[in-house]
Design an enzyme around this catalytic site. Structure first.
Site, short mmCIF file in Angstrom:
data_model
loop_
_atom_site.label_atom_id
_atom_site.label_comp_id
_atom_site.label_asym_id
_atom_site.label_seq_id
_atom_site.Cartn_x
_atom_site.Cartn_y
_atom_site.Cartn_z
N GLY A 308 0.76 -1.24 0.00
CA GLY A 308 0.00 0.00 0.00
C GLY A 308 0.79 1.28 0.00
O GLY A 308 0.18 2.36 -0.09
N PRO A 345 4.46 -5.23 -0.96
CA PRO A 345 4.44 -4.08 -1.87
C PRO A 345 4.23 -4.46 -3.33
O PRO A 345 4.75 -5.47 -3.79
CB PRO A 345 5.84 -3.48 -1.68
CG PRO A 345 6.70 -4.61 -1.25
CD PRO A 345 5.82 -5.56 -0.49
N TYR A 387 -10.15 5.59 -11.69
CA TYR A 387 -10.03 6.18 -10.34
C TYR A 387 -9.83 7.69 -10.38
O TYR A 387 -9.49 8.28 -9.37
CB TYR A 387 -8.83 5.60 -9.59
CG TYR A 387 -8.65 4.12 -9.63
CD1 TYR A 387 -9.50 3.28 -8.90
CD2 TYR A 387 -7.63 3.53 -10.37
CE1 TYR A 387 -9.32 1.91 -8.92
CE2 TYR A 387 -7.45 2.16 -10.39
CZ TYR A 387 -8.30 1.36 -9.67
OH TYR A 387 -8.11 0.00 -9.68
N CYS A 415 -13.80 4.87 -28.11
CA CYS A 415 -15.10 5.50 -28.29
C CYS A 415 -15.86 5.70 -27.00
O CYS A 415 -16.90 5.09 -26.79
CB CYS A 415 -15.93 4.67 -29.25
SG CYS A 415 -15.48 5.04 -30.92
N GLU A 416 -15.31 6.44 -26.09
CA GLU A 416 -16.10 6.97 -24.98
C GLU A 416 -15.37 8.11 -24.31
O GLU A 416 -14.13 8.19 -24.36
CB GLU A 416 -16.50 5.88 -23.98
CG GLU A 416 -15.42 5.06 -23.37
CD GLU A 416 -16.06 4.10 -22.37
OE1 GLU A 416 -16.46 4.56 -21.29
OE2 GLU A 416 -16.17 2.90 -22.68
N1 LLP Z 1 -1.67 -6.88 -0.57
C1 LLP Z 1 -2.99 -6.91 -0.76
C2 LLP Z 1 -3.80 -7.81 0.06
C3 LLP Z 1 -3.59 -6.10 -1.74
O1 LLP Z 1 -4.90 -6.13 -1.90
C4 LLP Z 1 -2.78 -5.24 -2.50
C5 LLP Z 1 -3.37 -4.39 -3.54
C6 LLP Z 1 -1.39 -5.24 -2.28
C7 LLP Z 1 -0.87 -6.06 -1.29
C8 LLP Z 1 -0.44 -4.36 -3.04
O2 LLP Z 1 -0.70 -3.01 -2.79
P1 LLP Z 1 0.28 -1.87 -3.37
O3 LLP Z 1 1.59 -1.94 -2.61
O4 LLP Z 1 0.48 -2.13 -4.81
O5 LLP Z 1 -0.46 -0.61 -3.13
N2 LLP Z 1 -5.75 -1.01 -9.20
C9 LLP Z 1 -5.47 -0.05 -8.16
C10 LLP Z 1 -4.75 -0.68 -7.01
C11 LLP Z 1 -5.47 -1.85 -6.41
C12 LLP Z 1 -4.70 -2.45 -5.28
C13 LLP Z 1 -5.27 -3.74 -4.89
N3 LLP Z 1 -4.61 -4.38 -3.82
C14 LLP Z 1 -4.67 1.09 -8.76
O6 LLP Z 1 -4.49 1.12 -9.97
O7 LLP Z 1 -4.26 2.00 -8.06
#
Ligand code: LLP
Length: 488
Positions: A308, A345, A387, A415-416
């Site tokens: 995250g 990560p 988003y 096309c949107e």
């Molecule tokens: N662990 C779990 C349980 C997760 O659900 C996620 C991401 C991660 C780790 C990795 O998180 P990160 O370090 O990448 O923030 N599509 C969205 C992001 C969705 C994240 C889903 N879960 C975007 O484009 O920002």
């Protein structure tokens, strides 16, 4: 205002190659200056010559700073990836848009986590959902990462990339029995997400004839202060369990000593988090749960604080927390309980290693709006549309001196009206054929790409340590699409 008269016929356009719809979907030698290497990567011989061209921006102050970023706009007005001109790479590859990565930047990002974790027993579980390119996975595995999975196919891919399954973690609120059986067979850690999930994990353990190491995914209900679509650890989330139910889960684990071994607790608050206090608040709650779990006789050794960590999408120079800030904020808590730390990560390992490189198709004005229309779109990169995410955009070459600076929406051909890569961006009016990049495209861009409007998924390349460029994924072709209908 965008001046339509600023169009010029770029010499680049004449270099575009036309592709027959009947050629092999995985061409091995379509790019003239490229030769095939053992690993199926295509090395552009012509680009080697560019290595010697020093990027003025990286030879001065940047080299002395601790964090070296791969994409830099130098004083000559050109964008470089490591020491290569993006413009020249763009002209050499078989088609645009394409994703361009820096392999050394991936290494640097992993090293930043590894340095931060020194002194702790830990697993860096790379979240494969962020980017599932096999070559990138192999590289991350080689650097010592484990993997975080959300489907059986991600597990299969992790195995294919050589990840040690005992350093992999299977997450998800809807894990399927078949996938859980594979996870059980391979010895992957599994996070328990709900009552029915626990039932399925027990069933999978019986089918596989193996005891499964499980962690309880607990929602600590700490607000991650992010877009609601990427917030996961709050009390009304579809993920994980509420602490009120903790005792039920502990009793259920106790009731299945042959199938389940409880080894730890997990949380994941959300994504794009830019304050480490949020991780600290969650970790405090989590170690309290671990104390409670241990007090009931469970030998739990793992704290998994999820992923995250956000990145500087705005390129505003804002000081954002680093991996070290993140780890330092939980270090004492982890050591005080003698825990192994798992982190998950995705974005902070891979997002800033890549740009989507596009070409400008044209510029137009409607009402009060100016548009730069590019060949890339929401099909290749959906985050802005989905988003309202901001990703930094810039031209790869200096604009002509008489190009007017205006405010543009950067849009694709889909096309949107949701099809935009950036809104209200100040840019020099680009010529037709000019290169334009969308930055920080390494995470959740290619992995979320679609073939909407039959815009086939783009090829991927990376710049290697020696300054050569290799193709690391073939672009999808029309023939790939047709293949789904063969023999029906
Ligand atoms: N662990 C779990 C349980 C997760 O659900 C996620 C991401 C991660 C780790 C990795 O998180 P990160 O370090 O990448 O923030 N599509 C969205 C992001 C969705 C994240 C889903 N879960 C975007 O484009 O920002």
């Amino acid at each position: 205002m965008a001046a339509a008269t600023n169009f010029s016929h770029s010499p680049l356009i004449s270099k575009t190659r036309t592709y027959s719809l009947n050629h092999c979907p995985f061409p091995k030698n379509t790019i003239l200056p490229f030769k095939l290497s053992k690993s199926y990567s295509l090395k552009p011989l012509s680009l080697k010559a560019v290595i010697s061209q020093q990027n003025p921006a990286t030879t001065t102050t940047q080299e002395t700073t601790q964090f070296k970023h791969c994409f830099t706009k130098s004083q000559d007005g050109f964008l470089y990836c490591e020491n290569l001109k993006v413009q020249e790479i763009m002209e050499s590859v078989e088609r645009r848009p394409f994703y361009l990565y820096s392999k050394p930047q991936i290494t640097r990002n992993v090293e930043a986590y590894k340095d931060a974790l020194e002194g702790l027993s830990s697993i860096i579980g790379y979240a494969i959902k962020a980017n599932n390119n096999l070559k990138i996975l192999e590289h991350l595995r080689g650097l010592g990462c484990g993997a975080v999975l959300v489907s059986g196919n991600e597990l299969r891919l992790a195995l294919r990339a050589g990840f040690d399954p005992t350093r992999c973690i299977f997450n998800g609120n809807g894990k399927l029995l078949d996938d859980l059986v594979l996870a059980a067979q391979e010895g992957v850690f599994v996070n328990v997400d709900s009552e029915f999930d626990l039932e399925n994990i027990v069933a999978a353990a019986r089918i596989a004839g193996k005891k499964v190491n499980v962690l309880l995914r607990i929602n600590p209900d700490v607000d991650p202060q992010v877009h609601p679509y990427v917030a996961t650890g709050n009390k009304n989330s579809k993920f994980g369990i509420r602490n009120e139910k903790l005792q039920w889960f502990l009793d259920a684990v106790k009731a299945h000593p042959n199938e389940l071994k409880l080894v730890g607790a997990h949380c994941h608050l959300g994504s794009t988090i830019t304050k480490v206090d949020i991780f600290r608040d969650a970790a405090v709650l989590m170690v309290n749960y671990i104390d409670e779990i241990r007090s009931q006789g469970f030998e739990v050794d793992y704290l998994n604080i999820g992923g995250g960590l956000g990145i500087d999408y705005y390129h505003s120079g804002a000081i954002l927390p680093t991996p070290r800030d993140l780890i330092d904020t939980v270090r004492e808590l982890v050591l005080s309980r003698n825990l192994n730390l798992i982190i998950e990560p995705g974005r902070s390992l891979i997002a800033n290693t890549c740009c989507l490189v596009n070409r400008v198709t044209g510029v137009k004005t409607n009402g009060t709006k100016n548009f730069v229309v590019i060949d890339g779109s929401m099909a290749e990169l959906i985050r802005p549309s989905l988003y309202d995410a901001y990703q930094h955009i810039e031209l790869v070459s200096p604009a002509s001196p008489d190009a007017e600076v205006s405010t543009f929406d950067v849009v694709g051909p889909v096309c949107e009206s949701a099809d935009f890569l950036g809104k209200d961006r100040e840019l020099s009016t680009p010529a037709k054929g000019a290169g334009l990049v969308v930055h920080d495209a390494g995470a959740y861009c290619m992995s979320m790409a679609s073939t909407y409007n039959l815009k086939m998924r783009p090829p991927e390349y990376w710049v290697e340590e020696d300054g050569s460029v290799s193709k690391i994924r073939h672009g999808e072709t029309f023939e790939d699409h047709i293949r789904f209908f063969e023999g029906l």
